[in-house]
Design a protein around this motif. Structure first.
Motif, PDB file in Angstrom:
ATOM      1  N   SER A 377       0.769  -1.266   0.000  1.00 36.66           N
ATOM      2  CA  SER A 377       0.000   0.000   0.000  1.00 36.66           C
ATOM      3  C   SER A 377       0.791   1.303   0.000  1.00 36.66           C
ATOM      4  O   SER A 377       0.176   2.369  -0.011  1.00 36.66           O
ATOM      5  N   LEU A 378       2.133   1.255   0.048  1.00 30.68           N
ATOM      6  CA  LEU A 378       2.833   2.541  -0.052  1.00 30.68           C
ATOM      7  C   LEU A 378       2.531   3.134  -1.423  1.00 30.68           C
ATOM      8  O   LEU A 378       2.641   2.447  -2.443  1.00 30.68           O
ATOM      9  N   GLY A 379       2.145   4.357  -1.447  1.00 33.96           N
ATOM     10  CA  GLY A 379       1.717   5.006  -2.687  1.00 33.96           C
ATOM     11  C   GLY A 379       0.218   5.266  -2.695  1.00 33.96           C
ATOM     12  O   GLY A 379      -0.250   6.171  -3.375  1.00 33.96           O
ATOM     13  N   ASP A 380      -0.518   4.448  -1.931  1.00 35.07           N
ATOM     14  CA  ASP A 380      -1.988   4.607  -1.896  1.00 35.07           C
ATOM     15  C   ASP A 380      -2.364   5.513  -0.719  1.00 35.07           C
ATOM     16  O   ASP A 380      -2.827   5.039   0.330  1.00 35.07           O
ATOM     17  N   TRP A 381      -2.185   6.782  -0.902  1.00 32.53           N
ATOM     18  CA  TRP A 381      -2.350   7.712   0.219  1.00 32.53           C
ATOM     19  C   TRP A 381      -3.802   8.140   0.384  1.00 32.53           C
ATOM     20  O   TRP A 381      -4.148   9.301   0.248  1.00 32.53           O
ATOM     21  N   PHE A 382      -4.662   7.129   0.605  1.00 37.09           N
ATOM     22  CA  PHE A 382      -6.039   7.462   0.969  1.00 37.09           C
ATOM     23  C   PHE A 382      -6.388   6.699   2.235  1.00 37.09           C
ATOM     24  O   PHE A 382      -5.895   5.591   2.486  1.00 37.09           O
ATOM     25  N   ILE A 408       0.529  12.986  11.319  1.00 34.10           N
ATOM     26  CA  ILE A 408       0.483  11.673  10.663  1.00 34.10           C
ATOM     27  C   ILE A 408       1.794  11.383   9.940  1.00 34.10           C
ATOM     28  O   ILE A 408       2.592  12.275   9.656  1.00 34.10           O
ATOM     29  N   TRP A 409       1.942  10.102   9.646  1.00 33.86           N
ATOM     30  CA  TRP A 409       3.146   9.556   9.010  1.00 33.86           C
ATOM     31  C   TRP A 409       2.906   9.390   7.513  1.00 33.86           C
ATOM     32  O   TRP A 409       1.822   9.003   7.082  1.00 33.86           O
ATOM     33  N   PHE A 410       3.923   9.670   6.721  1.00 32.03           N
ATOM     34  CA  PHE A 410       3.913   9.377   5.282  1.00 32.03           C
ATOM     35  C   PHE A 410       5.257   8.758   4.905  1.00 32.03           C
ATOM     36  O   PHE A 410       6.282   9.061   5.525  1.00 32.03           O
ATOM     37  N   GLU A 411       5.237   7.981   3.851  1.00 28.63           N
ATOM     38  CA  GLU A 411       6.522   7.576   3.251  1.00 28.63           C
ATOM     39  C   GLU A 411       6.397   7.805   1.741  1.00 28.63           C
ATOM     40  O   GLU A 411       6.364   6.875   0.938  1.00 28.63           O
ATOM     41  N   PRO A 412       6.362   9.070   1.329  1.00 30.49           N
ATOM     42  CA  PRO A 412       5.884   9.421  -0.016  1.00 30.49           C
ATOM     43  C   PRO A 412       6.811   9.035  -1.157  1.00 30.49           C
ATOM     44  O   PRO A 412       6.362   8.956  -2.300  1.00 30.49           O
ATOM     45  N   GLU A 413       8.092   8.787  -0.879  1.00 32.08           N
ATOM     46  CA  GLU A 413       9.015   8.485  -1.981  1.00 32.08           C
ATOM     47  C   GLU A 413       8.975   7.015  -2.383  1.00 32.08           C
ATOM     48  O   GLU A 413       9.714   6.598  -3.262  1.00 32.08           O
ATOM     49  N   MET A 414       8.108   6.231  -1.719  1.00 34.71           N
ATOM     50  CA  MET A 414       8.119   4.778  -1.926  1.00 34.71           C
ATOM     51  C   MET A 414       6.862   4.282  -2.618  1.00 34.71           C
ATOM     52  O   MET A 414       5.826   4.952  -2.621  1.00 34.71           O
ATOM     53  N   ILE A 415       6.969   3.050  -3.121  1.00 36.52           N
ATOM     54  CA  ILE A 415       5.821   2.388  -3.741  1.00 36.52           C
ATOM     55  C   ILE A 415       5.894   0.891  -3.429  1.00 36.52           C
ATOM     56  O   ILE A 415       6.959   0.275  -3.588  1.00 36.52           O
ATOM     57  N   SER A 416       4.793   0.343  -2.935  1.00 39.51           N
ATOM     58  CA  SER A 416       4.747  -1.111  -2.710  1.00 39.51           C
ATOM     59  C   SER A 416       4.293  -1.766  -4.006  1.00 39.51           C
ATOM     60  O   SER A 416       3.302  -1.313  -4.601  1.00 39.51           O
ATOM     61  N   PRO A 417       4.951  -2.859  -4.437  1.00 39.67           N
ATOM     62  CA  PRO A 417       4.435  -3.565  -5.614  1.00 39.67           C
ATOM     63  C   PRO A 417       2.983  -3.993  -5.417  1.00 39.67           C
ATOM     64  O   PRO A 417       2.216  -4.047  -6.379  1.00 39.67           O
ATOM     65  N   SER A 419       0.145  -2.508  -4.557  1.00 38.12           N
ATOM     66  CA  SER A 419      -0.568  -1.244  -4.313  1.00 38.12           C
ATOM     67  C   SER A 419      -1.345  -0.873  -5.566  1.00 38.12           C
ATOM     68  O   SER A 419      -1.035  -1.336  -6.667  1.00 38.12           O
ATOM     69  N   GLU A 420      -2.331  -0.035  -5.381  1.00 38.07           N
ATOM     70  CA  GLU A 420      -3.089   0.484  -6.534  1.00 38.07           C
ATOM     71  C   GLU A 420      -2.163   1.277  -7.449  1.00 38.07           C
ATOM     72  O   GLU A 420      -2.260   1.216  -8.677  1.00 38.07           O
ATOM     73  N   LEU A 421      -1.276   2.033  -6.815  1.00 43.71           N
ATOM     74  CA  LEU A 421      -0.393   2.900  -7.598  1.00 43.71           C
ATOM     75  C   LEU A 421       0.506   2.078  -8.527  1.00 43.71           C
ATOM     76  O   LEU A 421       0.701   2.431  -9.692  1.00 43.71           O
ATOM     77  N   TYR A 422       1.024   0.974  -8.014  1.00 36.60           N
ATOM     78  CA  TYR A 422       1.931   0.139  -8.820  1.00 36.60           C
ATOM     79  C   TYR A 422       1.173  -0.501  -9.978  1.00 36.60           C
ATOM     80  O   TYR A 422       1.690  -0.623 -11.089  1.00 36.60           O
ATOM     81  N   LYS A 423      -0.073  -0.895  -9.690  1.00 29.65           N
ATOM     82  CA  LYS A 423      -0.891  -1.480 -10.770  1.00 29.65           C
ATOM     83  C   LYS A 423      -1.057  -0.461 -11.903  1.00 29.65           C
ATOM     84  O   LYS A 423      -0.961  -0.779 -13.078  1.00 29.65           O
ATOM     85  N   ALA A 424      -1.286   0.786 -11.517  1.00 25.79           N
ATOM     86  CA  ALA A 424      -1.525   1.824 -12.530  1.00 25.79           C
ATOM     87  C   ALA A 424      -0.227   2.278 -13.202  1.00 25.79           C
ATOM     88  O   ALA A 424      -0.223   2.639 -14.377  1.00 25.79           O
ATOM     89  N   HIS A 425       0.877   2.286 -12.439  1.00 21.11           N
ATOM     90  CA  HIS A 425       2.134   2.849 -12.971  1.00 21.11           C
ATOM     91  C   HIS A 425       3.339   1.976 -12.612  1.00 21.11           C
ATOM     92  O   HIS A 425       4.187   2.384 -11.821  1.00 21.11           O
ATOM     93  N   PRO A 426       3.441   0.790 -13.218  1.00 18.58           N
ATOM     94  CA  PRO A 426       4.569  -0.075 -12.862  1.00 18.58           C
ATOM     95  C   PRO A 426       5.925   0.515 -13.248  1.00 18.58           C
ATOM     96  O   PRO A 426       6.961   0.068 -12.751  1.00 18.58           O
TER      97      PRO A 426
END
Ligand code: GLA
Length: 725
Positions: A377-382, A408-417, A419-426
């Motif tokens: 879920s890193l990248g899915d900031w909802f 609150i905590w963020f880790e914005p420079e990361m992406i989990s494989p 995650s929704e974000l990775y599905k959209a932008h591998p």
């Protein structure tokens, strides 16, 4: 005047309050003459013209200087200087020579801004004078501008270089350091640091010898392993005496800090971007500016050196509303719950915060996407509405009614494989198309060299912050690099990824700082994996280490204090047994150690017994009362935990009216402990009352005899707070 150029002698003199830095022009070369206690007047006699140095090539006309021995201000590779260079290029014809000579100079009031990079600033032009030495290589058509910004009252000189391609073809930069300094002897010690996750910035001291000493990172982060600072001292230097030279790079990516002991018993320090993970295609009419290096000198040992860095970093590098105010007492949910929380649990913790006097509650990792562990879920900031029905807003409204703020905590420079974000932008992560993608903590790193990725990150964070109710952000970065390619950059620019990534990150942070000036940002990278001056420009505090054990923190905080101010070091009281080490230390010892930075708690307050709850109330109040001293005071290391079975330190307010001093025994002493700790930095003629015992002492007594140590058992401590009466 802090910058003087004498056109008769070709001498450049930079003067701060307590030291001078002197250079000399000879045949177009900019040479280093002196860096030490203040000297005025003509110093040209200091230039030593060598006539012969066997095997070191002479100039073409057999006149000096012999480049392999001359003290060069910005050594360039390709001619006869065989030592570590500051600048290396590949010319369009494949030659690797760059030989710029001085063609001019400018002296200007104030400090220019470095576009896109963090840097020391001044609040008005009278605080700084800048010398720019202009050099030019007629064959390469490369111009080099060397910047020296002198902040006289701060005893600080900052340096950086601008490389400009004035030719008609692209030139490749292979190395572009921020600063180099040549010393005319080798009799120095090097104080360096090393570490790993949860064991950052331990200090080592070694003699410089005839070899190359390198501290560096190729990890795409300043890293847990080596921090981007370097200190050289005279052999006898200690906290209060001897000479010390310090260099700190204002940068968060891969770097190198090197000292070379040379064949003719001289030394060269070079600090800047790591050439092993750097390359830059410099097109015609383009310029490249290096990160800034902050330098200081002390003739009074390490204590003065550290305080010079502390003052400049907390007053003229950190920015924003929180720069000058005591930071809120915070409680972070990480060690309290890890991923195991929902709104009800957080609200209970928040209620306890309100009862105990905690001013800010931080919801750490786990509030977004499907983040119930660190695998996704890193990248899915909802917001995860299942865990937090009604969202963050419901919690922040509840807390606000009780006077507690929310972070609150963020880790914005990361992406989990996963995650929704990775599905959209591998293709949005750093990678090479034909190589596997190594995972670190199950995650990849986003490609911040891309504008679309930077915009996504910015919008994801800004969207949540715009909803309101959030006063603090912990910005994490939990892995180092691998396969760091960018799908958007052409083949010949892949070595630019490291630096471009940080330009991307800094631009996101700058935008967030502008849009959310009231939000307190805290940087983190698995604790102190990016504990650097670069990030301090955008975030005035940094999570010092994931290791919250009071005993382990002694060395980490000691090492960090060599250059970084307490205001940026976050230090929390955590539960016992400690989650990292299993050590059991008393609440008092944990408080003594945590009262050396931006203070808080890392525990579940709903699980405390009444006695512990009272301790939280008491310690939160003490921090509220004395936090200003920690923010602005002078810090003194009194005992070195690397050398002894104890550590001690104190912070003294600028007017010397308050002193907070701590001592921790790290090893049992079976017999009475006859040790005593002498305090530094007080007013000798004043009388001080120690607030816990009510006893009074004179400044002279505290500074010359000191305080007895009665504790002989392991992990026991003393905390004294002295107030002038
Ligand atoms: C890193 C940080 C911790 C915590 C975790 C959450 O390790 O250093 O403080 O925020 O991430 O995953």
């Amino acid at each position: 005047m802090s910058v003087i150029y004498d056109s008769q002698t070709g001498q450049y003199s930079l003067h701060t309050k307590n030291y001078s830095y002197i250079m000399q022009e000879k045949r177009g070369f900019l040479l280093h003459l002196y860096w030490g206690k203040k000297i005025m007047g003509d110093c040209s006699y200091m230039y030593r013209m060598q006539l012969r140095a066997a095997f070191s090539p002479m100039m073409e006309d057999a006149e000096g200087p012999i480049l392999d021995d001359a003290p060069m201000e910005y050594p360039c590779w390709g001619r006869a200087d065989m030592r570590t260079p500051a600048l290396e290029i590949t010319n369009p014809d494949g030659s690797i020579i760059v030989d710029p000579r001085v063609v001019g100079r400018r002296i200007q009031k104030g400090k220019p801004q470095i576009k896109g990079l963090p840097a020391v600033y001044c609040e008005n032009d009278s605080e700084c004078e800048t010398l720019v030495v202009e050099l030019y290589d007629e064959v390469s058509n490369i111009a080099v501008e060397l910047y020296y910004c002198v902040l006289e009252d701060y005893d600080i000189i900052t340096r950086y270089a601008k490389i400009i391609n004035k030719g008609v073809s692209t030139v490749h930069l292979d190395r572009a350091a921020s600063a180099a300094v040549d010393f005319d002897n080798i009799k120095y010690d090097i104080i360096s640091n090393f570490g790993t996750h949860a064991r950052e910035r331990h200090i080592e001291r070694s003699a410089l010898n005839h070899s190359r000493f390198v501290m560096s990172s190729r990890r795409g982060a300043s890293s847990h392993v080596h921090n981007p600072f370097l200190i050289m001292t005279s052999k006898n230097a200690d906290e209060e005496s001897g000479e010390a030279y310090g260099f700190v790079l204002v940068y968060s990516g891969s770097f190198t800090a090197e000292v070379e002991g040379n064949q003719y018993d001289t030394a060269r320090a070079v600090i800047g971007l790591n050439p092993e993970s750097f390359g830059w295609e410099l097109d015609p009419n383009e310029e490249f500016t290096t990160p800034e290096c902050v330098m200081t000198y002390s003739a009074e040992g390490l204590d003065k050196l550290s305080n010079n860095f502390h003052k400049i970093f907390s007053n003229r590098l950190a920015r924003g509303k929180y720069r000058d105010v005591r930071r809120p007492v915070l409680l972070n949910s990480w060690e309290a719950c890890y991923f195991d929380f929902d709104s009800e649990r957080l609200i209970k913790i928040g209620d306890a915060c309100a009862d105990l006097g905690v001013e800010l509650m931080v919801i750490d990792d786990g509030w977004f996407g499907k983040r119930d562990d660190d695998k996704r879920s890193l990248g899915d900031w909802f917001i995860n509405e299942k865990k937090l029905p009604g969202g963050i807003k419901r919690i922040s409204d509840h807390l606000a009614a009780k006077g507690v703020k929310l972070g609150i905590w963020f880790e914005p420079e990361m992406i989990s494989p996963d995650s929704e974000l990775y599905k959209a932008h591998p293709d949005w992560c750093l990678h090479y198309a034909n190589r596997p993608r190594s995972l670190g903590r199950y995650q990849c790193i986003l490609d911040l060299t891309r504008q679309d990725v930077c915009d996504y990150i910015y919008e994801s964070v800004a969207k949540i912050l715009r909803e309101g109710g959030i006063s603090y952000v912990k910005w994490d970065f939990n892995r180092n690099w691998s396969e760091a390619g960018s799908a958007m950059l052409p083949a010949n620019r892949q070595k630019e990824v490291d630096f471009r990534f940080y330009l991307g990150l800094y631009s996101i942070l700058e935008r967030l700082n502008q849009e959310f000036p009231d939000v307190l940002f805290e940087s983190c990278s698995g604790g102190g994996g990016r504990f650097d001056a670069g990030l301090l420009y955008y975030m005035p505090q940094i999570w010092t280490s994931d290791n919250t054990d009071a005993i382990e923190r002694l060395k980490i905080q000691y090492g960090s204090s060599l250059v970084y101010p307490l205001s940026c070091m976050s230090a929390h009281i955590s539960a016992v047994p400690n989650h990292q080490t299993d050590h059991v230390t008393s609440f008092d010892t944990r408080f003594t150690v945590a009262l050396t930075g931006s203070f808080g708690y890392e525990l579940d307050p709903t699980k405390l017994c009444e006695e512990e709850q009272n301790k939280v109330k008491e310690t939160a109040n003490l921090y509220k009362k004395y936090g200003e001293v920690l923010l602005k005071g002078d810090y003194h290391r009194l005992r070195d935990p690397h050398a002894e079975d104890c550590s001690a330190w104190c912070t003294v307010s600028a007017d010397k009216s308050v002193c907070i001093a701590g001592y921790v025994n790290t090893h049992v002493k079976l017999y009475p402990n006859n040790d005593r700790v002498t305090i530094r930095g007080l007013d000798e003629n004043a009388t001080y009352k120690e607030i816990f015992s009510g006893n009074t002492y004179t400044g002279q007594q505290l500074m010359n005899f000191g305080m007895h140590i009665y504790e002989n058992l392991e992990y026991r401590s003393h905390l004294w707070i002295f107030e002038r009466v």
